[in-house]
Design a protein around this motif. Structure first.
Motif, PDB file in Angstrom:
ATOM      1  N   PRO A   1       4.098  -2.176 -37.355  1.00 37.15           N
ATOM      2  CA  PRO A   1       4.272  -0.789 -36.894  1.00 37.15           C
ATOM      3  C   PRO A   1       5.754  -0.420 -36.785  1.00 37.15           C
ATOM      4  O   PRO A   1       6.619  -1.289 -36.843  1.00 37.15           O
TER       5      PRO A   1
ATOM      6  N   VAL B   1      17.657  -5.150 -25.443  1.00 32.76           N
ATOM      7  CA  VAL B   1      16.519  -4.999 -26.351  1.00 32.76           C
ATOM      8  C   VAL B   1      16.351  -6.258 -27.199  1.00 32.76           C
ATOM      9  O   VAL B   1      17.301  -6.701 -27.837  1.00 32.76           O
TER      10      VAL B   1
ATOM     11  N   HIS C   1       5.299   0.604 -45.652  1.00 33.95           N
ATOM     12  CA  HIS C   1       4.212   1.168 -44.859  1.00 33.95           C
ATOM     13  C   HIS C   1       3.030   1.543 -45.745  1.00 33.95           C
ATOM     14  O   HIS C   1       1.914   1.686 -45.262  1.00 33.95           O
TER      15      HIS C   1
ATOM     16  N   GLY D   1      10.526  -4.556 -36.071  1.00 36.96           N
ATOM     17  CA  GLY D   1      11.622  -5.493 -36.319  1.00 36.96           C
ATOM     18  C   GLY D   1      11.774  -5.863 -37.782  1.00 36.96           C
ATOM     19  O   GLY D   1      12.513  -6.790 -38.121  1.00 36.96           O
ATOM     20  N   LYS D   2      11.112  -5.115 -38.677  1.00 40.17           N
ATOM     21  CA  LYS D   2      11.152  -5.453 -40.108  1.00 40.17           C
ATOM     22  C   LYS D   2      12.568  -5.311 -40.676  1.00 40.17           C
ATOM     23  O   LYS D   2      13.071  -6.212 -41.350  1.00 40.17           O
TER      24      LYS D   2
HETATM   25  N1  LIG Z   1      21.668  -1.711 -33.938  1.00 44.90           N
HETATM   26  C1  LIG Z   1      20.678  -1.663 -33.011  1.00 44.90           C
HETATM   27  N2  LIG Z   1      20.983  -1.490 -31.709  1.00 44.90           N
HETATM   28  C2  LIG Z   1      20.009  -1.447 -30.772  1.00 44.90           C
HETATM   29  N3  LIG Z   1      18.701  -1.578 -31.040  1.00 44.90           N
HETATM   30  C3  LIG Z   1      18.341  -1.755 -32.306  1.00 44.90           C
HETATM   31  C4  LIG Z   1      19.307  -1.804 -33.377  1.00 44.90           C
HETATM   32  N4  LIG Z   1      18.649  -1.999 -34.537  1.00 44.90           N
HETATM   33  C5  LIG Z   1      17.345  -2.054 -34.221  1.00 44.90           C
HETATM   34  N5  LIG Z   1      17.143  -1.918 -32.894  1.00 44.90           N
HETATM   35  C6  LIG Z   1      15.859  -1.951 -32.203  1.00 44.90           C
HETATM   36  O1  LIG Z   1      15.156  -3.086 -32.646  1.00 44.90           O
HETATM   37  C7  LIG Z   1      13.781  -2.780 -32.822  1.00 44.90           C
HETATM   38  C8  LIG Z   1      13.355  -3.108 -34.233  1.00 44.90           C
HETATM   39  O2  LIG Z   1      13.955  -2.178 -35.133  1.00 44.90           O
HETATM   40  P1  LIG Z   1      13.773  -2.243 -36.690  1.00 44.90           P
HETATM   41  O3  LIG Z   1      14.640  -1.217 -37.281  1.00 44.90           O
HETATM   42  O4  LIG Z   1      13.966  -3.630 -37.154  1.00 44.90           O
HETATM   43  O5  LIG Z   1      12.257  -1.821 -36.871  1.00 44.90           O
HETATM   44  P2  LIG Z   1      11.424  -1.581 -38.182  1.00 44.90           P
HETATM   45  O6  LIG Z   1      10.277  -2.500 -38.127  1.00 44.90           O
HETATM   46  O7  LIG Z   1      12.281  -1.634 -39.376  1.00 44.90           O
HETATM   47  O8  LIG Z   1      10.901  -0.098 -37.955  1.00 44.90           O
HETATM   48  P3  LIG Z   1      10.635   1.084 -39.004  1.00 44.90           P
HETATM   49  O9  LIG Z   1       9.292   0.854 -39.584  1.00 44.90           O
HETATM   50  O10 LIG Z   1      10.661   2.304 -38.172  1.00 44.90           O
HETATM   51  O11 LIG Z   1      11.721   1.048 -40.022  1.00 44.90           O
HETATM   52  C9  LIG Z   1      13.585  -1.323 -32.452  1.00 44.90           C
HETATM   53  O12 LIG Z   1      13.137  -1.255 -31.119  1.00 44.90           O
HETATM   54  C10 LIG Z   1      14.981  -0.756 -32.571  1.00 44.90           C
HETATM   55  O13 LIG Z   1      15.161   0.299 -31.668  1.00 44.90           O
END
Ligand SMILES: Nc1ncnc2c1ncn2[C@@H]1O[C@H](COP(=O)(O)OP(=O)(O)OP(=O)(O)O)[C@@H](O)[C@H]1O
Ligand SMILES: [Mg+2]
Lengths: 351, 265
Positions: free
Chosen positions: B43, B22, B216, B47-48
Motif C-alpha cells: 500500500p 519514522v 500499483h 516503504g517500496k
Molecule cells: N526522506 C524522508 N523523510 C521522512 N520520511 C520519509 C522519507 N522518505 C520516506 N519517508 C516515509 O517513509 C515511509 C515509506 O515511504 P516510501 O516512499 O518508501 O513509500 P512507498 O511504498 O514508495 O509509497 P508510494 O506507493 O506512495 O510510493 C512513508 O511513511 C514516508 O512518509
C-alpha cells in the motif's frame, strides 16, 4: 563525419579572422585602446572559464577573482626582475629570488597554483549548494586577501607589487582567449561535459547513472580556476601592479553578470557578453567624464542585467551554442524499421 | 524462496531505515537470484521507494547489509552502486529535462564508454570513436522503446508516458545486472502499459537482466512477475508466487485495511 570537419574548419576560420583583427588593431590603434581591448579579452577568458562551473555543472561560484589573485601573484613573483626581487621581497628563498622567468612558464605556473588552490578549497566548499556556495566562494576572495596581506615578505602585503614587467600584449590575451574557448568548448561537447550538465539538471539521477558527483564538481571548478589563474597572470602583466584589493567582489559581480547575460552554460554567450559589457563600460567612461555622472556605467550594467532577467531570463543564448557553430552531425540509426505506433496520451500524473 | 544452489545476485538482510522518529523500513530482507523478475508491492507509504533508495545508495541504511554479486556494498556512494551493476528509474520522473532525449541516454553511457578527459579535449580519434559509439548505442536503446525518432527532442517536451520510457532506456545505458523500476506504468493508459510490459519482458530476456519492479498496477505485476514480494508498514508481509501471494490472508488484510482507512478518511 562531414559535420565535424565543417566544425573544425569553421573554428579555424574564426581563429584566423580574429588574428587578422588583432593584427589590424595592433597596427592602427594607440596603446590606450589596445589596453582596453586586452582587458575585454581577459574578461572573455574569465567569463568563458566560469561557464564550466556555473553554467554546465550548476555550481554558482563567485570565487574567480581569488584564483586570479593566486595566478597573478605567482606569475608576477616569477617574472619580477631578479635584480630587485631580493630586497623588495625579503622572505623569498634565494633560489626563488634568483629566478626571472619569461611570461609563458610564469602564466602556466600561476594557473597550476590556482588549480591546486581550487582542489584544496574545493573539497570542503563544494559540499555546499546554491546561495551557500556563492557566499562561501565569495569568502575565498577575502581569505586570499588576508593571506596576501600577511605574507608581506613574499607579496609586499598591502603595498602590493608594483613595477611588474609589462609583458602582456593583445597577442598574448588573444592566444589565451582562443585556448580557453577551445578547452571549454571541447569539455562542453564531450561526454564528460554531458555528465556535468546531467548533474546540473538532476544530481540524484546523475549519481544513479554512475556520475561521481564530488569528482566531477571538483574537475569543473578546478579547470575554471586554472584558466582564471592564467587570466590573473595576464592581468598582472598588463596593469603592472597588483595589490590585495585589485581583484575583488566587484569583478566577481561583473563576471557573473556576463555569464548570466550570455546564458548560463553558453560559451558563445559568455564570450559575446564579455565583449559587449567591456565595450559598454569603455564607451560610457568618456560620457561619465564629460557629464560628471560618475557611476553611470554601473547603473547601465545593472539595468541591462535587470532587463535581461525580466524579459529573457535564460540569457542571450540559453545554455546552447548557435547552431551554425555546432558543426555537429545529427546521429541516426542505420536501416531503421518503422517505429510501432505509440502516440497515445498519458492520462494521469504521478505522486 | 529462490533456488539456493548458487550465490544470489543480491542478498539483503536486516535493512532498516529511520527518518527521525519514522521507521520507513524495518528488518527488510530479500534474496534475488540472477534472472528473476520480481514484483514489489504494498500500500501507499509501505516503504517500496525506500527499498529502492537503499538498494541504489541514494540513502544509507540505519542498519542492515546489502551484498551484491558477493560484495558488501553497504554505505557506498550511489555511483558505486551503479558501477557495480544496479540501475533504477524514479517514481517521480527525474530526467535531465533540458538535455535532449539522446543526451539523457548517452550521459548514462559515459560510465562504461566515456572517453578520458584529455583525449576528449584534444579531440583524439579514440574520443571521437567513443562518442560515435555512444550515440549509436544510445539510439539503439531508444529504439527498444520506439523513441529513436524523438532523440533530438528536449526530454521535458515529451509526453509523460514517453518520459517514463526514456528513464528506462537511460537506466539500461549503465549496463546493469539488476534493474529497479519504481512504478514504471504510472501515468500510462492500458495500451501504453501493455507495450511497456512487452518491452520489460523483452529486455529481461534479451539482456538476461534481473528486474525488480515496484508497481500499483496489478495487471502488470501479475502478467510479468514470477515472484511477488509484499511489504506493509516497512515490513515484509509475503514473498512467493503471484497466485499464492494474492491468496495470502495477511496481504488481503493489509490492502483491505488501507482501503477501509482511506474510505473512512
Ligand atoms: N526522506 C524522508 N523523510 C521522512 N520520511 C520519509 C522519507 N522518505 C520516506 N519517508 C516515509 O517513509 C515511509 C515509506 O515511504 P516510501 O516512499 O518508501 O513509500 P512507498 O511504498 O514508495 O509509497 P508510494 O506507493 O506512495 O510510493 C512513508 O511513511 C514516508 O512518509
Ligand atoms: Mg514510492
Amino acid at each position: 563525419m562531414s559535420g565535424t570537419a565543417r566544425g573544425w574548419s569553421l573554428a579555424a576560420g574564426l581563429t584566423v579572422a580574429g588574428a587578422v583583427a588583432v593584427w589590424l588593431a595592433t597596427a592602427s590603434l594607440n596603446n590606450y585602446l589596445l589596453t582596453l581591448i586586452a582587458f575585454a579579452g581577459i574578461n572573455v577568458i574569465l567569463a568563458v572559464s566560469l561557464t564550466l562551473a556555473n553554467g554546465l555543472t550548476g555550481l554558482f561560484s563567485l570565487g574567480h577573482p581569488a584564483f586570479m589573485m593566486v595566478g597573478g601573484y605567482v606569475a608576477a613573483i616569477l617574472t619580477f626582475p631578479a635584480s630587485r626581487k631580493g630586497f623588495m621581497l625579503p622572505d623569498l628563498p634565494d633560489w626563488l629570488a634568483a629566478q626571472q622567468w619569461p611570461l609563458l612558464p610564469a602564466l602556466l605556473a600561476g594557473g597550476a597554483a590556482a588549480g591546486i588552490a581550487a582542489v584544496i578549497v574545493g573539497f570542503p566548499v563544494l559540499r555546499l549548494r546554491g546561495h551557500y556556495l556563492a557566499v562561501a566562494t565569495l569568502g575565498l576572495i577575502f581569505i586570499l586577501r588576508a593571506v596576501v596581506n600577511n605574507l608581506d615578505g613574499y607579496t609586499r602585503g598591502a603595498l602590493g607589487l608594483s613595477g611588474i614587467p609589462r609583458l602582456t600584449d593583445l597577442w598574448w590575451v588573444y592566444g589565451w582567449a582562443v585556448a580557453t574557448i577551445f578547452v571549454c568548448w571541447r569539455v562542453k561537447q564531450s561526454s564528460l561535459g554531458r555528465t556535468m550538465m546531467a548533474m546540473r539538471e538532476n544530481e540524484m539521477a546523475a549519481a544513479c547513472m554512475g556520475v561521481p558527483l564530488a569528482r566531477t564538481r571538483l574537475l569543473a571548478f578546478a579547470i575554471g580556476a586554472i584558466l582564471a589563474g592564467i587570466a590573473g597572470g595576464l592581468w598582472a602583466h598588463l596593469v603592472t601592479n597588483l595589490t590585495p584589493t585589485s581583484l575583488g567582489v566587484f569583478l566577481a559581480f561583473q563576471i557573473v553578470v556576463m555569464i548570466v547575460l550570455g546564458g548560463q552554460g553558453s560559451i558563445t554567450g559568455a564570450a559575446v557578453a564579455a565583449l559587449g559589457l567591456s565595450a559598454i563600460a569603455n564607451l560610457l567612461r568618456p560620457v561619465e567624464q564629460t557629464t560628471g555622472l560618475y557611476g553611470l556605467t554601473q547603473i547601465v550594467v545593472a539595468l541591462v542585467l535587470i532587463g535581461v532577467l525580466i524579459f529573457r531570463s535564460q540569457g542571450l543564448f540559453g545554455s546552447r551554442e548557435p547552431a551554425f557553430l555546432q558543426g555537429k552531425a545529427v546521429p541516426s540509426l542505420p536501416e531503421r524499421q518503422p517505429a510501432t505506433p505509440d502516440n497515445t496520451d498519458p492520462q494521469r500524473g504521478s505522486t | 524462496m529462490p533456488p539456493a544452489e548458487s550465490v544470489p545476485l543480491l542478498a539483503v538482510d536486516g535493512l532498516t531505515k529511520r527518518f527521525g522518529g519514522v521507521v520507513a523500513l524495518s528488518g527488510y530482507a530479500i534474496r534475488v537470484a540472477a534472472g528473476e523478475l520480481i514484483g514489489l508491492i504494498g500500500p501507499n507509504g509501505a516503504g517500496k521507494t525506500t527499498v529502492l533508495n537503499l538498494l541504489t545508495g541514494v540513502t544509507r541504511p540505519s542498519e542492515g547489509r546489502i551484498v551484491f554479486r558477493g560484495e558488501d556494498i553497504t554505505g557506498q556512494r550511489a555511483d558505486r552502486f551503479t558501477a557495480r551493476g544496479i540501475a533504477r528509474t524514479f517514481q517521480n520522473i527525474r530526467l535531465f529535462r533540458d538535455l535532449t532525449v539522446l543526451d539523457n541516454v548517452t550521459a548514462a553511457l559515459h560510465l562504461r564508454h566515456g572517453p578520458a578527459l584529455a583525449s576528449a579535449v584534444l579531440a583524439l580519434p579514440a574520443a571521437r570513436r567513443a562518442e560515435r559509439r555512444m550515440a549509436a548505442r544510445g539510439l539503439e536503446l531508444l529504439d527498444l522503446f520506439a523513441l529513436a525518432d524523438r532523440a533530438q527532442a528536449r526530454a521535458r517536451d515529451l509526453p509523460y508516458g514517453e518520459q517514463r520510457k526514456v528513464e528506462i532506456a537511460r537506466a539500461l545505458a549503465t549496463e546493469p545486472r539488476l534493474l529497479l523500476l519504481d512504478e514504471p506504468a504510472a501515468g500510462m493508459n492500458p495500451a501504453e502499459t501493455r507495450h511497456l510490459m512487452d518491452v520489460i519482458r523483452a529486455v529481461h530476456d534479451a539482456l538476461s537482466l534481473t528486474i525488480l519492479v515496484v508497481e500499483h498496477d496489478m495487471s502488470l505485476i501479475m502478467g510479468l512477475c514470477g515472484r511477488v514480494q509484499v511489504i506493509n508498514r516497512g515490513e515484509v508481509l509475503a514473498d512467493g508466487a503471484p497466485a499464492q501471494v494474492q491468496a495470502d490472508p495477511a496481504v488481503i488484510e493489509a490492502y483491505l485495511g488501507t482501503r477501509r482507512a482511506r474510505a473512512g478518511a
